[in-house]
Design a protein around this motif. Sequence first.
Motif, short mmCIF file in Angstrom:
data_model
loop_
_atom_site.label_atom_id
_atom_site.label_comp_id
_atom_site.label_asym_id
_atom_site.label_seq_id
_atom_site.Cartn_x
_atom_site.Cartn_y
_atom_site.Cartn_z
N SER B 242 17.44 31.80 38.27
CA SER B 242 18.10 33.10 38.15
C SER B 242 19.53 32.96 38.65
O SER B 242 19.89 31.93 39.22
N TYR B 243 20.31 34.00 38.44
CA TYR B 243 21.68 34.00 38.95
C TYR B 243 21.70 34.44 40.40
O TYR B 243 22.17 35.53 40.71
N SER B 244 21.17 33.62 41.26
CA SER B 244 21.19 34.01 42.66
C SER B 244 21.57 32.81 43.51
O SER B 244 21.53 31.67 43.08
N ARG B 245 21.94 33.13 44.70
CA ARG B 245 22.38 32.10 45.63
C ARG B 245 21.25 31.11 45.89
O ARG B 245 21.44 29.90 45.85
N GLU B 246 20.07 31.66 46.12
CA GLU B 246 18.94 30.80 46.44
C GLU B 246 18.55 29.91 45.27
O GLU B 246 18.30 28.72 45.42
N ALA B 247 18.51 30.50 44.08
CA ALA B 247 18.17 29.70 42.90
C ALA B 247 19.24 28.63 42.67
O ALA B 247 18.94 27.53 42.20
N GLY B 248 20.47 28.95 43.02
CA GLY B 248 21.55 27.99 42.89
C GLY B 248 21.36 26.82 43.83
O GLY B 248 21.55 25.66 43.46
#
Lengths: 360, 360
Positions: B242-248
């Motif tokens: 997803s477009y999230s910090r954690e997924a990044g």
Amino acid sequence: MVVSNPPRAAAPPTAVMPERKRLTLKDLAAEIDVHYSTISRVMNPATRHLVAEDVAARILEVAEARGFRPNRIAAGLRTQRSGLVGVVLPDISNPVFPPILAGIESVLAQQGYVPIVVNAGTDKSRQRFVIDQMIGRQVEGLVLATAERDDPILAYCLKQHIPVVTVNRGDDTGRVSCVVSDNLLAMRQTVDHLVGLGHRRIGHIAGPATLSTGFLRREGFLQAVKRHRLRRGEWQVMEAASYSREAGRLACEQLFAAFPQVTAIAAGNDLVAMGCYDYLREHGMRCPEDVSVVGHNDMPFADALTPPLTTVRIAVHEMGEEAARLLLRKIDKPASDAVTVQLTPQLIVRGSTAAPRAAE
Amino acid sequence: MVVSNPPRAAAPPTAVMPERKRLTLKDLAAEIDVHYSTISRVMNPATRHLVAEDVAARILEVAEARGFRPNRIAAGLRTQRSGLVGVVLPDISNPVFPPILAGIESVLAQQGYVPIVVNAGTDKSRQRFVIDQMIGRQVEGLVLATAERDDPILAYCLKQHIPVVTVNRGDDTGRVSCVVSDNLLAMRQTVDHLVGLGHRRIGHIAGPATLSTGFLRREGFLQAVKRHRLRRGEWQVMEAASYSREAGRLACEQLFAAFPQVTAIAAGNDLVAMGCYDYLREHGMRCPEDVSVVGHNDMPFADALTPPLTTVRIAVHEMGEEAARLLLRKIDKPASDAVTVQLTPQLIVRGSTAAPRAAE
DNA sequence: CTGAAAGCGCTTACAG
DNA sequence: CTGAAAGCGCTTACAG
């Protein structure tokens, strides 16, 4: 900017698509063999029991199949309840507000309400215009995130007898319910932390005194400084023109002009703290080695700044939820008293604060 | 949480304040000596000229004095125009959306429309529920920021013949108008910049391929890498959940596992880039000395991260404005074709990119 | 130029 | 249990 019109897709077979009007109770009643008032009773769970089970079942089935959705607006006209709540924001791009808005929306949704959101800026006449619009749209109540300490807009709403709740910022006069964070406590935590690290020259960059947050945080700073028996000359307050990064930078400059020995700054909010970062960097001072900085709000990504910002976390989502609850209660019981809900903040210590230089 | 009930203020002189009902045309007509239809004509600037000037003046005066605001909802019922537009957001706390929302609202307001905003998350059935709510509230059109590449929700709206426009994310099928940023160009700018600095091992952390932004940025990356004749083994793509910090952060970890020699990362968006920062920091790598990172969106405070993020700025406010314009046009002329408006992005070079280590 | 009437799509007493 | 009617607050042909 490029605009591209894709070639028309295969045109509909026979000329114009009839602009399909939305279905109404009467349309449906014509299809089934019942009076439309019966359908109305079935569509509303609360009155469904008034109708024979088999009839209700058949109606529901057809309604579902045809994708019938009763016109809430017409219903609202009849019942005098729009199911609309107005939310007035000073600036949605300020990262404190989105989570508050999310909180508001989540509890409204549970009760079948929907928010109308507007960015009203800080200009009172524009705010009033916007509120008139909303009243014209029959909002049942208003959540204001724009309140000032003695706000003519609030008086205006009161005169209209429209339920109002204030969020984040309060109103001094206690005329309306509000949900706020405990600003005095927050500043006490902030100053305690700074003094605990060894700081003895502390500055506060206050938000505008016309806002309860600006006023109260300044009060809290003053009280805390007194509690620690700091003397005149060991602290200083400078007011920023607004809660913005640029205003923070400017006020920081003024603070240093008036109080060059300052070793720690309690900023009115995180944006102001960022302005302090900007000023310090421009003037070759390091944070926290030369000057410590504390923010307020713990906005998203405050932890990702350089250095990660020590700041006061306020319960934003909960704040929104609580505001919506208060408003719903007021809508339900217009005579109920104004209430102040104060949420407890929490100091989050990160990398922007440290002991002052040994030199002290 | 503290709840305080301030002592009741001096109670109103004589018992219960009559719950002041809102004024209606008829109320006003009773006060003045005219038929209420005449007042209606005067209240609407477009029909005002039908009424004698002196009568109109008198009516306006009384309306103003009594604070009369016509019920827009009742008017809407009659005219079949609610003046409401629904805006469906996946997550208002993602900092890209507030400015888009502000843009939408600003042009809607000019035309007397008002947005109903909802946080619909990513779940399709919830989105559908929310849209049904809005349709029930007679929105005249919908702006979706939740679109996927082949989105059942879009098909659903189309079937309902409700005007729809997609913002930020497009839909592959070209069935609806959308306003997006030029993602191919953006990735070309990004890769050109990185290659220009001397990088030869470049990774891309893509957003979900179900979203047009994820898909197109990946395409753009691939094209750019090809243009520069990078060979297999000189680039790598990893998809974030997803477009999230954690997924990044997670995807960054996988990227390094698959491609340890990587010296530069083109992240799917700024949040993903922040996740890369997190991963690098945890693993003792410095940015940009060891690894360069480029984001996408130029969200607020991207410049205040450590290091300041090199990223692609997209025209968010304009995107919102344009989406609103497109929607208004579609509402006005339902037969008009779908249009794609593509805004030009701009690479903003900051501190997170540098030449790879001399070792190369 | 102004009034009287119909009707937008519902809800809800009131009959039957 | 179901239908027929009135009415929420407007707009807008239609008369006069």
